[in-house]
Structures are given as structure tokens and as C-alpha cells.
Design a protein around this motif. Structure first.
Motif, mmCIF file in Angstrom:
data_model
loop_
_atom_site.group_PDB
_atom_site.id
_atom_site.type_symbol
_atom_site.label_atom_id
_atom_site.label_comp_id
_atom_site.label_asym_id
_atom_site.label_seq_id
_atom_site.Cartn_x
_atom_site.Cartn_y
_atom_site.Cartn_z
ATOM 1 N N ARG A 93 0.816 -1.212 0.000
ATOM 2 C CA ARG A 93 0.000 0.000 0.000
ATOM 3 C C ARG A 93 0.849 1.261 0.000
ATOM 4 N NH1 ARG A 93 -3.537 -2.863 4.616
ATOM 5 N NH2 ARG A 93 -5.162 -3.736 3.337
ATOM 6 N N ARG A 94 2.023 1.216 0.614
ATOM 7 C CA ARG A 94 2.783 2.452 0.750
ATOM 8 C C ARG A 94 3.964 2.540 -0.210
ATOM 9 N NH1 ARG A 94 1.545 1.217 6.121
ATOM 10 N NH2 ARG A 94 0.260 2.780 7.139
ATOM 11 N N ASP A 95 4.304 1.445 -0.890
ATOM 12 C CA ASP A 95 5.469 1.505 -1.756
ATOM 13 C C ASP A 95 5.080 1.842 -3.192
ATOM 14 O OD1 ASP A 95 4.173 -0.838 -2.254
ATOM 15 O OD2 ASP A 95 5.955 -2.112 -2.240
ATOM 16 N N TRP A 96 4.133 2.811 -3.340
ATOM 17 C CA TRP A 96 3.778 3.250 -4.681
ATOM 18 C C TRP A 96 4.924 4.080 -5.255
ATOM 19 C CZ3 TRP A 96 0.006 0.189 -4.900
ATOM 20 C CH2 TRP A 96 -0.986 0.125 -3.927
ATOM 21 N N PRO A 97 5.071 4.073 -6.564
ATOM 22 C CA PRO A 97 6.113 4.914 -7.158
ATOM 23 C C PRO A 97 5.747 6.392 -7.054
ATOM 24 C CG PRO A 97 4.769 3.895 -8.871
ATOM 25 C CD PRO A 97 4.327 3.293 -7.563
ATOM 26 N N ALA A 98 6.735 7.253 -7.229
ATOM 27 C CA ALA A 98 6.477 8.696 -7.246
ATOM 28 C C ALA A 98 5.574 9.015 -8.433
ATOM 29 C CB ALA A 98 7.796 9.450 -7.357
ATOM 30 N N PRO A 99 4.668 9.945 -8.284
ATOM 31 C CA PRO A 99 4.441 10.872 -7.164
ATOM 32 C C PRO A 99 3.383 10.398 -6.173
ATOM 33 C CG PRO A 99 3.147 11.556 -9.023
ATOM 34 C CD PRO A 99 3.831 10.287 -9.447
ATOM 35 N N PRO A 128 -1.543 15.756 -1.458
ATOM 36 C CA PRO A 128 -2.911 16.295 -1.546
ATOM 37 C C PRO A 128 -3.751 15.543 -2.583
ATOM 38 C CG PRO A 128 -1.394 17.673 -2.767
ATOM 39 C CD PRO A 128 -0.543 16.629 -2.098
ATOM 40 N N LEU A 129 -5.065 15.735 -2.499
ATOM 41 C CA LEU A 129 -5.969 15.238 -3.541
ATOM 42 C C LEU A 129 -6.019 16.284 -4.643
ATOM 43 C CD1 LEU A 129 -9.064 13.665 -1.722
ATOM 44 C CD2 LEU A 129 -7.602 12.522 -3.384
ATOM 45 N N LEU A 130 -5.565 15.910 -5.848
ATOM 46 C CA LEU A 130 -5.507 16.841 -6.971
ATOM 47 C C LEU A 130 -6.563 16.471 -8.007
ATOM 48 C CD1 LEU A 130 -1.625 17.005 -7.430
ATOM 49 C CD2 LEU A 130 -3.089 18.548 -6.109
ATOM 50 N N GLU A 131 -7.137 17.475 -8.646
ATOM 51 C CA GLU A 131 -8.172 17.249 -9.653
ATOM 52 C C GLU A 131 -7.513 17.066 -11.019
ATOM 53 O OE1 GLU A 131 -12.642 18.877 -10.767
ATOM 54 O OE2 GLU A 131 -11.190 20.227 -9.830
ATOM 55 N N ALA A 132 -7.433 15.800 -11.481
ATOM 56 C CA ALA A 132 -6.812 15.489 -12.763
ATOM 57 C C ALA A 132 -7.745 15.777 -13.928
ATOM 58 C CB ALA A 132 -6.372 14.026 -12.796
ATOM 59 N N ALA A 146 1.551 13.826 -5.414
ATOM 60 C CA ALA A 146 2.317 15.025 -5.115
ATOM 61 C C ALA A 146 2.256 16.030 -6.265
ATOM 62 C CB ALA A 146 3.771 14.642 -4.835
ATOM 63 N N ASP A 147 2.227 15.527 -7.511
ATOM 64 C CA ASP A 147 2.251 16.429 -8.662
ATOM 65 C C ASP A 147 1.700 15.673 -9.865
ATOM 66 O OD1 ASP A 147 2.734 18.222 -10.683
ATOM 67 O OD2 ASP A 147 4.736 18.762 -9.969
ATOM 68 N N LEU A 148 0.700 16.234 -10.522
ATOM 69 C CA LEU A 148 0.097 15.573 -11.682
ATOM 70 C C LEU A 148 0.990 15.618 -12.911
ATOM 71 C CD1 LEU A 148 -3.652 16.644 -11.607
ATOM 72 C CD2 LEU A 148 -2.739 14.336 -11.449
ATOM 73 N N ALA A 180 -3.329 6.619 -19.585
ATOM 74 C CA ALA A 180 -4.497 7.347 -19.079
ATOM 75 C C ALA A 180 -4.068 8.635 -18.391
ATOM 76 C CB ALA A 180 -5.289 6.464 -18.115
ATOM 77 N N VAL A 181 -2.973 8.559 -17.620
ATOM 78 C CA VAL A 181 -2.490 9.741 -16.916
ATOM 79 C C VAL A 181 -1.965 10.777 -17.911
ATOM 80 C CG1 VAL A 181 -0.809 10.584 -15.251
ATOM 81 C CG2 VAL A 181 -1.993 8.443 -14.838
ATOM 82 N N ALA A 182 -1.276 10.289 -18.949
ATOM 83 C CA ALA A 182 -0.767 11.208 -19.955
ATOM 84 C C ALA A 182 -1.909 11.959 -20.627
ATOM 85 C CB ALA A 182 0.055 10.442 -20.994
ATOM 86 N N ALA A 183 -2.992 11.228 -20.900
ATOM 87 C CA ALA A 183 -4.158 11.875 -21.508
ATOM 88 C C ALA A 183 -4.750 12.917 -20.561
ATOM 89 C CB ALA A 183 -5.211 10.827 -21.860
ATOM 90 N N ALA A 184 -4.768 12.590 -19.246
ATOM 91 C CA ALA A 184 -5.306 13.537 -18.269
ATOM 92 C C ALA A 184 -4.448 14.792 -18.201
ATOM 93 C CB ALA A 184 -5.389 12.871 -16.895
ATOM 94 N N VAL A 185 -3.109 14.595 -18.216
ATOM 95 C CA VAL A 185 -2.212 15.748 -18.160
ATOM 96 C C VAL A 185 -2.366 16.604 -19.413
ATOM 97 C CG1 VAL A 185 0.204 16.453 -18.097
ATOM 98 C CG2 VAL A 185 -0.593 14.606 -16.627
ATOM 99 N N ALA A 186 -2.490 15.929 -20.572
ATOM 100 C CA ALA A 186 -2.679 16.674 -21.815
ATOM 101 C C ALA A 186 -3.954 17.497 -21.777
ATOM 102 C CB ALA A 186 -2.708 15.700 -22.998
#
Length: 633
Positions: A574-580, A591-595, A604-606, A621-627
Motif C-alpha cells: 500500500r505504501r510503496d507506490w512509485p512517485a508521485p 494532496p488530492l488533486l483534480e486530474a 504530489a504532482d500531476l 491514461a495519466v498522460a491523456a489527463a495531463v494533456a
């Protein structure tokens, strides 16, 4: 004489060495009676009146188990050594007074002539075989010190002490989380390959059947209605009962969330429902929780002196969410993630250490205005109880066995002095009709009802005070798929007719996909993702959410579980997720960030998420959200 009930009639099946046969059907279909007959543990009033149970024992040759007295030394030599069983609920199967080492080793002490040291080594070896973490330490532990998944592994270890050629697994994953269930399924699959062991799998979960079984036998009212290879059963079901079972299963493919088709539909009386007075327009906030914190001290931590701080478990960590009027908010996560603690905190059944819980609408004295439930006094909370009600996971333990159903349903009306005794009887009749039960059932006791009927009684009791919000704590966790479909349809009908608001707690993601509008994913007391239902399942962002989705078994042979991506036993990661997403033990939570609009993830950072290189399409999916975030409106 009370009469004779035929629990099983004319059943015929064969289990080949090294193969898995699944026995499928609802409660009362005769599955467990069949397994008890094979193992010789039928209740005293259970008698095999006809037929044979032929078993090829390694030492005794072919024997007819139906012809051997169940208490004879011959049967006792077979039971445990050649045929072993994994029971549905390990906590009740284990003695709370003895260590795991004593109870698991007892099987070898009975069937093998070995010293205590040899039995201990064999016990440790068997615990290691079932991938039990720290087996040398585990032999000194008691069952109540283990999680549900580890207790189930210990139960499997006890069954495998003598390396039996046949293992009977009776609902081995019924009430486990999706990740623990997937681990147990992987374990059974691996052990079968290592020991060349035959498995009789008893279950009502077609997803489990699709991932384990080669042959399937479908039972209904004590009779076999269909049997054959798993591929044939799933691709070309022919019996109406099997077709109905498959239609009752919620899954992820229902984009329009079709109405489930239970085998027996509940017909509710819409006219009997009393619609609660709405205290605001649909979609506006009804309950707002902000910054909730809750910790529990560990049992047995009795420091009277010393400077070391007391050991605590963080059950809620900076939890903030909003429940909107008229919606169903789903809470998902593993056991220990904080779902039930959050639900009880919303009801103020558990006091929080910090934070606020605001109920909007009618305030103190009936005036409009918000009420802070954390600081509200006893009189205010008494008034608030009418607006918030709770549906428990186990209806049998939550219904008083000494009270009739009528008394159970009229008790809230009496406590809040809402109506006179004559009117209470009328209200009880209306409540029963509203959940599809005959009003004449008011004079019966809870033990005379089935599990699904008891759950409907629990729902009727929650509706007695005409609440605005229902908190549903795993209301379908241990129910058959058809009864589960009945309850889910009932809850959706009640919401449509009465405008109710739900907080729905479950570990079954297919169920929450069917009923929820928005979904909150909790891990270690914190919210790691919050999103609309369709968005969450289409494009999950947090690796924990992806882990939960990947662990769901589908009732489809072409969508098997990917066991290679599961964490090891006891190490969910549960805690050894990769950054961020990393959460250090001594650092504050990210924090909870709105992607995306309405889709929040704890990170930590989208802008660095698309560099993670996650497997399974999360990075895309994350790349699409950031775009999308970087595209000008």
C-alpha cells in the motif's frame, strides 16, 4: 414426525485426479450437503438413503464412502488424510484458545507417527507451502491475531498437512476483499499444480468458477440441472436456471447499467412508501466531511511506565468528502482501509479525533441550517437520527432474535414517539409491503427467514423513520448472486421512488459499478481517488485503484485474472507506490488533486505522472489527463 426433506436427489458427478470441479448454485441447492456427505460430516438427522460415493484411497483402494459408518476408524483414517476440507468461515472453524501450530499440527499428529519436533517442522513447511509470511513466528500465534486472508491460508495449510489427493473448498473466498480473494485463488491454483491434487470447489461466484474450474456442475433444489466443461457452460448455457444465474451477476461491461434479473423478482408496493421530506434540491451537498482524523490504540498495549509512545492504528487520515442529495456514493477498499470507520463516524457511532461533519438542511429545533455532528449535543443527535439510518452487513446478528419482525420495525417509531400503537401496526404493514414482504410476516421471528429476506427486514427498519440518507455497510457481501440482485434492484427502486441518498460500502467493484454514481477509493484510512463511476473504471489513475480493478474475477473465460501482478500474501504494497504517489510513514499525505473535472487523485504532482511508465495502460491514461489539463479551454 415433522417430515423428511430431500436435500439432494439423484446427483451424479466425477472428479478426476488433478482436476477442479465446481459445484454451483444458490443457498439451499444442496452444495454443502453434498460435500458433507463425501467427508462423512452430515448432521445427525442427515442420512444417505441411496447411491454410492466411490473413492480411490491410496492405502485402502476403492471404497464406498456412503457404506462406511461415518464414526468408524476406517472413515476417520480417510478424513483429513485423503480428503480434506477448507471451510467458508475460518474464524469459527479454528479454536480461539489454541495456537495455529497446535491446531494445524493436530492433523499430522492423528494420521502420522511423528515426534513433536517433526510435526512442528512439517507445520512450518506447510505454512511456507501456502505462502504464509514468517511461518516460524506464525505457529505461536492465535487465529484472532490474523487478518481474514491469512486465516484462510492457515485453514488451507491445515487441510494440506497430509497432502490429500482431494481437497473440498467450500466458499473459500466468499467474504474476502478482491485482492485477498485473488491471492487465495492463485494459491489454490498453484497448490493444485504442485501437489497434483483434485479440487471440489463449492461456490456461487461465477467469476471464481471461470478462473479455477475445468468442469462445472450446476445444482438447483438438490438436483443437477446442467453439467459439463467450463467452456461449454459459459459460452452456451442451456438450462433456464443457469441462464438466470448469469443474468443476475453485475459486471463491468454494462455501460448502461441494465437492471439485474434475479431468479425471483421482488415486487415492491410503491404506494406503501412514504417519501421523506427533501431538505434541499437534488445534487446539493447533504453531508460534508472535512479533515477527519481517527486513530485506535492497539489492544494489549499496556504501557504504565516508559517513554515509548503508545502504538496506534490510523483508521482515518485527513478524509474529506461530500455526499450530494439523491446520489449513491460508493466507498471501496480492502478490509482495514477505513470504510466502516468512516461510515460510523458519519453516524457519530465512532467519535473522531479531529475534523468536522456537517449535515445540511433541518438544523436544531427544526430550523433550516447546517448541523455539525462532531460537536452536536445529545438532544440534537436524537433529532438527526431520524434523517440518517444504517443498514448492517449481517442482518441476522443485527436483528434481535427474541423480537418479532413487527416489534423490530415498530421499535424506532416507539423510541421517537412518531405515532400511536394502532397506527404503528399500519406503518409496519406498509414497511413490509414496501420491501416486497407480506404484511402477515410481522408476527414471525428473524430465524424463520432466508438471508435475503432478513436483509429486506433490515432495510425496512432503516426506512421506518423516513430518513434522507441510508448508509449501507456491505449489505450484499455474503448473499447469493440472485439474492444480491434482488437487494440491489430493491435499493435502486427505493432511491428512484423516494429520492433517498446512499453511502454504499463494499469491496465488490462490480456491485459498486452497478449502483454508485460516484466512487471513493480508500487505502490505509485515506482517500486515494474519487471520481464519477464511469470515469473511474475507464481511466483509473492511482495504482491502488488499478490493483483493485485487476483483482476482480470475471465470469468470462476469455478474461482470466492476471495472477502475475498480484502482491504477495500479507504484502499488499500500500505504501510503496512509485512517485508521485509515494506515502512515507513520517511525511504528510500528498494532496488530492483534480486530474479531470470531478476526478481527484492523491498525488504530489500531476505533471510528472506520465513519466512513471506504469504497466496496464495507467501511464497512457495519466498522460491523456495531463494533456487535457494543459489544453487551453
Amino acid at each position: 414426525m415433522a417430515g423428511v426433506t430431500k436435500a439432494v436427489t439423484g446427483l451424479s458427478m466425477a472428479i478426476a485426479p488433478g482436476r477442479t470441479v465446481a459445484l454451483v448454485g444458490e443457498s439451499g441447492s444442496g452444495k454443502s450437503v453434498t460435500s458433507q456427505a463425501i467427508l462423512g460430516i452430515l448432521p445427525k438427522n442427515g442420512v444417505i438413503t441411496a447411491g454410492t460415493i466411490l473413492f480411490r484411497d491410496q492405502e485402502l483402494g476403492e471404497v464406498d464412502l456412503a457404506a462406511i459408518p461415518r464414526a468408524s476408524p476406517k472413515f476417520r483414517s480417510i478424513r483429513g488424510r485423503s480428503i480434506a476440507m477448507v471451510f467458508q468461515e475460518p474464524m469459527t472453524a479454528f479454536s480461539p484458545l489454541h495456537t495455529l501450530g497446535d491446531q494445524i499440527g493436530e492433523m499430522a499428529a492423528i494420521h502420522r507417527k511423528a515426534s513433536k519436533a517433526e510435526i512442528r517442522e512439517l507445520t512450518i513447511e506447510t505454512l511456507r507451502l501456502v505462502r504464509f509470511p514468517e511461518p516460524e513466528r506464525a505457529v505461536r500465534m492465535y487465529p484472532f491475531e490474523l487478518s481474514g486472508g491469512l486465516r484462510q491460508r492457515a485453514m488451507i495449510a491445515m487441510a494440506l498437512m497430509c497432502r490429500p489427493p482431494l481437497l473440498i473448498a467450500d466458499e473459500p473466498t466468499t467474504a474476502l476483499d478482491v485482492t485477498l480473494q485473488a491471492q487465495i485463488l492463485k494459491l489454490l491454483k498453484d497448490l493444485q499444480g504442485e501437489l497434483d491434487m483434485a479440487v471440489l470447489l463449492i461456490t456461487h461466484d461465477l467469476g471464481v468458477v471461470a478462473n479455477l474450474a475445468e468442469e462445472v456442475v450446476v445444482m438447483h433444489h438438490g438436483r443437477v440441472v446442467e453439467s459439463g466443461p467450463a467452456r461449454t457452460i459459459f459460452t452456451n448455457p442451456s438450462h433456464p436456471y443457469l441462464v438466470s444465474l448469469m443474468k443476475a451477476v453485475p459486471d463491468f461491461s454494462d455501460a448502461d447499467r441494465r437492471r439485474l434479473t434475479p431468479i425471483r423478482e421482488i415486487r415492491i408496493d410503491a404506494d406503501a412508501l412514504v417519501k421523506p421530506k427533501a431538505s434541499g434540491p437534488k445534487g446539493e451537498p447533504l453531508v460534508e466531511a472535512r479533515g477527519l482524523q481517527k486513530s485506535f490504540s492497539l489492544r494489549g498495549d499496556r504501557r504504565l511506565v516508559g517513554r515509548a509512545p503508545a502504538r496506534v492504528i490510523r483508521a482515518l487520515a485527513d478524509v474529506s468528502l461530500t455526499v450530494r442529495r439523491g446520489e449513491c456514493l460508493g466507498l471501496v477498499g480492502e478490509s482495514g482501509s477505513g470504510k466502516t470507520t468512516l461510515a460510523r463516524a458519519l453516524m457519530r457511532a465512532v467519535p473522531v479525533d479531529d475534523g468536522s461533519i456537517v449535515l445540511h438542511g433541518e438544523g436544531e429545533g427544526g430550523t433550516d441550517g447546517p448541523v455539525d455532528l462532531v460537536s452536536a449535543d445529545r438532544e440534537t443527535m436524537f433529532k438527526v437520527r431520524k434523517r440518517m439510518q444504517y443498514i448492517f452487513q449481517d442482518p441476522f446478528s443485527s436483528l434481535d432474535p427474541r423480537m418479532t419482525v413487527g416489534a423490530i420495525l415498530s421499535e424506532p417509531l416507539e423510541i421517537h414517539d412518531l405515532c400511536k400503537p394502532a397506527e404503528r401496526r399500519e406503518r409496519v404493514a406498509r414497511l413490509l409491503a414496501a420491501v416486497g414482504l407480506d404484511p402477515s410476516f410481522a408476527g414471525r421471528y428473524p430465524h424463520s427467514f432466508s438471508g435475503g429476506q432478513r436483509q429486506r427486514i433490515g432495510i425496512a427498519r432503516a426506512l421506518a423513520l423516513e430518513p434522507e440518507i441510508l448508509i449501507c455497510d456491505e449489505p450484499v457481501a455474503a448473499l447469493d448472486v440472485s439474492v444480491q440482485a434482488q437487494i440491489l434492484n430493491l435499493l435502486k427502486d427505493l432511491q428512484r421512488l423516494s429520492g433517498l441518498t446512499y453511502v454504499f460500502i463494499t469491496h465488490n467493484l462490480a456491485v459498486v459499478n452497478h449502483i454508485a454514481d460516484r466512487i471513493v477509493v480508500m487505502c490505509d484510512g485515506a482517500i486515494v481517488e474519487l471520481a464519477p463511476r464511469a470515469d473511474l473504471f475507464r481511466r483509473p489513475l492511482h495504482p491502488y485503484t488499478k490493483l483493485l480493478i485487476d483483482a476482480v474475477p470475471h465470469a468470462d473465460l476469455d478474461r482470466p485474472l492476471d495472477f502475475s501482478h498480484l502482491p504477495e500474501a500479507g504484502l499488499i504494497g500500500r505504501r510503496d507506490w512509485p512517485a508521485p504517489f509515494t506515502v512515507a510513514a513520517d511525511q504528510p499525505l500528498p494532496p488530492l488533486l483534480e486530474a479531470r473535472p470531478g476526478h481527484f487523485v492523491r498525488a504530489a504532482d500531476l505533471r510528472f505522472l506520465n513519466q512513471r511508465g506504469d504497466r496496464g495502460g495507467v501511464a497512457e491514461a495519466v498522460a491523456a489527463a495531463v494533456a487535457a489539463l494543459e489544453t487551453p479551454a
